[in-house]
Design a protein around this motif. Structure first.
Motif, short mmCIF file in Angstrom:
data_model
loop_
_atom_site.label_atom_id
_atom_site.label_comp_id
_atom_site.label_asym_id
_atom_site.label_seq_id
_atom_site.Cartn_x
_atom_site.Cartn_y
_atom_site.Cartn_z
N THR A 94 63.74 -37.48 -13.55
CA THR A 94 62.58 -38.35 -13.69
C THR A 94 61.61 -37.99 -12.57
OG1 THR A 94 63.95 -40.09 -14.63
CG2 THR A 94 61.79 -40.73 -13.76
N GLN A 133 57.56 -38.31 -10.94
CA GLN A 133 56.24 -38.94 -10.90
C GLN A 133 55.20 -37.83 -10.86
OE1 GLN A 133 55.65 -41.87 -7.87
NE2 GLN A 133 53.45 -41.93 -8.17
N GLU A 182 47.10 -36.26 -5.66
CA GLU A 182 47.22 -37.72 -5.56
C GLU A 182 48.22 -38.23 -6.58
OE1 GLU A 182 43.49 -39.73 -5.81
OE2 GLU A 182 42.70 -38.73 -4.04
N PRO A 183 48.98 -39.27 -6.21
CA PRO A 183 49.96 -39.83 -7.14
C PRO A 183 49.28 -40.56 -8.29
CG PRO A 183 49.86 -41.15 -5.15
CD PRO A 183 48.97 -39.97 -4.93
N THR A 184 49.93 -40.53 -9.45
CA THR A 184 49.49 -41.30 -10.61
C THR A 184 50.63 -42.25 -10.98
OG1 THR A 184 50.42 -39.85 -12.31
CG2 THR A 184 48.21 -39.28 -11.46
N THR A 185 50.39 -43.06 -11.98
CA THR A 185 51.46 -43.94 -12.48
C THR A 185 52.27 -43.27 -13.58
OG1 THR A 185 49.92 -44.96 -14.03
CG2 THR A 185 50.18 -46.03 -11.88
N GLU A 186 51.89 -42.04 -13.95
CA GLU A 186 52.58 -41.34 -15.03
C GLU A 186 53.95 -40.83 -14.57
OE1 GLU A 186 52.03 -37.56 -18.07
OE2 GLU A 186 50.44 -38.01 -16.64
N ILE A 187 54.95 -41.04 -15.40
CA ILE A 187 56.31 -40.59 -15.16
C ILE A 187 56.71 -39.68 -16.33
CG2 ILE A 187 58.72 -41.31 -14.91
CD1 ILE A 187 56.98 -42.26 -12.59
N THR A 226 53.70 -42.79 -2.75
CA THR A 226 52.49 -43.62 -2.85
C THR A 226 51.32 -43.00 -2.07
OG1 THR A 226 53.07 -44.99 -0.94
CG2 THR A 226 53.86 -45.71 -3.11
#
Length: 71
Positions: free
Chosen positions: A57, A59, A45-50, A30
């Motif tokens: 799996t 992120q 930066e983190p994204t919501t894409e997986i 996060t």
């Protein structure tokens, strides 16, 4: 999650980040990631894409820029 399990894919940025370093383990998915690369830091930066890659799996973190190390 075990420390050796890869959980993040780094996307974008310069070619200074080797392909083999773009899939990695990040303790806190996060928070922003600051990766030392030569004389600078590459920021992701983190994204919501997986995504699924090689049975894992991951992120997606995207490149947002760089800063240079102080001498």
């Amino acid at each position: 999650m075990l420390m050796n399990e890869m959980n993040v894919l780094l996307r974008g940025g310069p070619n200074l980040v080797a392909d083999k370093e773009r899939v990695r383990y990040v303790k806190d998915v996060t928070s922003k990631l600051k990766l030392a690369c030569g004389n600078r830091y590459e920021h992701f930066e983190p994204t919501t894409e997986i995504v699924r890659q090689n049975g894992q799996t991951l992120q997606v973190f995207v490149w947002t820029g760089c800063t240079y190390m102080a001498e």
